[in-house]
Design an enzyme around this catalytic site. Structure first.
Site, PDB file in Angstrom:
ATOM      1  CB  ALA A 232      -0.909   0.014   1.227  1.00 28.04           C
ATOM      2  CG  ASP A 233       2.485   5.278  -1.465  1.00 23.46           C
ATOM      3  OD1 ASP A 233       3.306   5.271  -0.526  1.00 23.46           O
ATOM      4  OD2 ASP A 233       2.357   6.250  -2.233  1.00 23.46           O
ATOM      5  CB  THR A 234      -1.040   6.231   2.907  1.00 22.31           C
ATOM      6  OG1 THR A 234      -1.697   4.968   2.939  1.00 22.31           O
ATOM      7  CG2 THR A 234      -1.975   7.311   3.459  1.00 22.31           C
TER       8      THR A 234
ATOM      9  CB  VAL B 101      -3.518   2.983  -4.036  1.00 23.04           C
ATOM     10  CG1 VAL B 101      -3.746   1.866  -5.059  1.00 23.04           C
ATOM     11  CG2 VAL B 101      -4.176   4.271  -4.515  1.00 23.04           C
TER      12      VAL B 101
END
Length: 195
Positions: free
Chosen positions: A69-71, A106
């Site tokens: 995930a990346d935030t 995402v």
């Protein structure tokens, strides 16, 4: 077996809330926004690259799933990554003060033959921050290693006057979207759960 391609202890903690204790993969990819790349596309690409790097790292492991995930915090189409020092943290928090920004998360899951993604976009409104609040928060060092220079699950929660979206997404892993995504790969987070 589920692998988590992340250095974030928060993401592991969040997955454990779903009853999943993943194996950790220590991956490192460059997180640099390309010229003209939309903020959402940037977060989506970085998340996919993390998952891809994780899958490469365990090539040959049968039935392995890699979750990544990346935030990122976004204000006025500017992506606020992790500040490199306290001055950078002050600049970011000063810009967020009294305004509404977006937090984009995402999540990707990859296997040898499949991949799927899910996204969460939350609107977070900060109160106008006083110099004393900024100084106190910077002194706490809680901002270190945090996108946008804050952790909603910590002292900065007191800055938030409104949240429209996913609290866990702002933390770094939107649990609703992640649970649905895991379900697509045959992992039911509620199977066998006890009350």
């Amino acid at each position: 077996m589920l692998y988590l391609a992340s250095k974030s202890p928060r993401r592991r903690e969040l997955l454990m809330r779903l009853g999943i204790d993943p194996r950790l993969l220590d991956i490192d990819i460059p997180e640099v926004r390309q010229p003209g790349e939309a903020a959402f596309d940037y977060v989506r690409r970085v998340s996919r690259e993390k998952a891809g790097a994780g899958l490469l790292g365990i090539a040959g492991v049968p039935d392995a799933l890699v979750l990544a995930a990346d935030t990122e915090v976004v204000l006025d189409d500017e992506v606020f990554g992790k500040p490199v020092d306290s001055d950078g943290a002050v600049r970011m928090l000063s810009r967020l003060s009294g305004r509404t920004h977006q937090v984009i998360s995402v999540v990707w899951i990859l296997s040898a033959g499949r991949e799927a993604q899910a996204a969460s976009v939350s609107d977070v409104t900060f109160a106008a921050l006083t110099p004393a609040q900024l100084d106190g928060y910077i002194t706490s060092e809680e901002w270190q290693g945090k996108a946008g220079a804050y952790a909603i699950q910590g002292r900065a929660e007191a800055f938030v006057t409104r949240l429209d979206g996913s609290y866990s997404g702002v933390m770094g892993l939107p649990l609703h979207e992640t649970a649905k995504l895991l379900g697509k790969f045959g992992i039911d987070v509620f199977a066998g759960a006890k009350e």
